[in-house]
Design a protein around this motif. Structure first.
Motif, PDB file in Angstrom:
ATOM      1  N   GLU A 161      31.498  29.514  47.606  1.00  0.00           N
ATOM      2  CA  GLU A 161      31.560  28.869  48.905  1.00  0.00           C
ATOM      3  C   GLU A 161      33.009  28.829  49.367  1.00  0.00           C
ATOM      4  N   LYS A 162      33.222  29.027  50.654  1.00  0.00           N
ATOM      5  CA  LYS A 162      34.564  28.954  51.183  1.00  0.00           C
ATOM      6  C   LYS A 162      34.983  27.494  51.232  1.00  0.00           C
ATOM      7  N   ARG A 163      36.181  27.254  50.766  1.00  0.00           N
ATOM      8  CA  ARG A 163      36.686  25.887  50.749  1.00  0.00           C
ATOM      9  C   ARG A 163      36.987  25.426  52.158  1.00  0.00           C
ATOM     10  N   LYS A 164      36.559  24.225  52.476  1.00  0.00           N
ATOM     11  CA  LYS A 164      36.792  23.675  53.814  1.00  0.00           C
ATOM     12  C   LYS A 164      38.111  22.928  53.820  1.00  0.00           C
ATOM     13  N   LYS A 165      38.956  23.253  54.768  1.00  0.00           N
ATOM     14  CA  LYS A 165      40.255  22.601  54.857  1.00  0.00           C
ATOM     15  C   LYS A 165      40.122  21.281  55.593  1.00  0.00           C
ATOM     16  N   THR A 166      40.870  20.296  55.131  1.00  0.00           N
ATOM     17  CA  THR A 166      40.906  19.003  55.820  1.00  0.00           C
ATOM     18  C   THR A 166      41.960  19.075  56.915  1.00  0.00           C
ATOM     19  N   ASP A 167      41.999  18.071  57.756  1.00  0.00           N
ATOM     20  CA  ASP A 167      42.975  18.053  58.852  1.00  0.00           C
ATOM     21  C   ASP A 167      44.401  18.069  58.324  1.00  0.00           C
ATOM     22  N   ASP A 168      44.663  17.356  57.219  1.00  0.00           N
ATOM     23  CA  ASP A 168      46.015  17.331  56.653  1.00  0.00           C
ATOM     24  C   ASP A 168      46.447  18.716  56.205  1.00  0.00           C
ATOM     25  N   LYS A 181      45.397  21.567  57.359  1.00  0.00           N
ATOM     26  CA  LYS A 181      45.590  22.406  58.541  1.00  0.00           C
ATOM     27  C   LYS A 181      46.963  22.161  59.149  1.00  0.00           C
ATOM     28  N   LYS A 182      47.382  20.882  59.174  1.00  0.00           N
ATOM     29  CA  LYS A 182      48.696  20.549  59.743  1.00  0.00           C
ATOM     30  C   LYS A 182      49.816  21.124  58.887  1.00  0.00           C
ATOM     31  N   LYS A 183      49.654  21.070  57.570  1.00  0.00           N
ATOM     32  CA  LYS A 183      50.682  21.587  56.674  1.00  0.00           C
ATOM     33  C   LYS A 183      50.847  23.086  56.833  1.00  0.00           C
ATOM     34  N   THR A 184      49.733  23.817  56.975  1.00  0.00           N
ATOM     35  CA  THR A 184      49.831  25.273  57.081  1.00  0.00           C
ATOM     36  C   THR A 184      50.402  25.670  58.431  1.00  0.00           C
ATOM     37  N   THR A 185      50.046  25.003  59.517  1.00  0.00           N
ATOM     38  CA  THR A 185      50.592  25.359  60.817  1.00  0.00           C
ATOM     39  C   THR A 185      52.048  24.934  60.936  1.00  0.00           C
TER      40      THR A 185
END
Length: 116
Positions: free
Chosen positions: A98-105, A107-111
């Motif tokens: 299963e593809k791991r679902k990213k949390t909002d935190d 997503k912010k770190k990667t962007t």
């Protein structure tokens, strides 16, 4: 629960398939498989020691799912056959990934990292 004595290679592969199937249906989702060289010793040897020339080197495969553990010893002559069967099982079970679902935190770190 302790590890069973080493079971036959075919039985190991059957139980491993059962572990993967059951992990998809219920229970802990992870199946851990380890492999390492094995010379038949049951006691620990000092770090850095190597196999002797006369020793028949084989591989030991161990699998763990929840509190169930299995192990098998694969002789050097049987490695190619075993690996072919083992890889077929692994490939068949890749549909369970299963593809791991990213949390909002996350997503912010990667962007944020990509902007820097």
């Amino acid at each position: 629960m302790s590890v069973e004595q080493h079971i036959a290679n075919d039985q190991f592969l059957q139980k491993l398939t059962t572990f993967y199937r059951d992990s998809k249906i219920r229970g802990p989702r992870s199946v851990y498989v380890t492999m390492k060289p094995y010379d038949g010793r049951t006691k620990a040897v000092p770090k850095g020691s190597t196999f002797k020339d006369g020793d028949e080197v084989s591989c030991i495969f161990r699998a763990k799912w929840g509190n169930k553990k299995i192990a098998t010893e694969v002789k050097a002559k049987e490695v190619n056959k075993f690996h072919t069967q083992y890889s077929a099982i692994i490939i068949a079970q890749m549909v369970n990934l299963e593809k791991r679902k990213k949390t909002d935190d996350e997503k912010k770190k990667t962007t944020g990292a990509s902007k820097a």
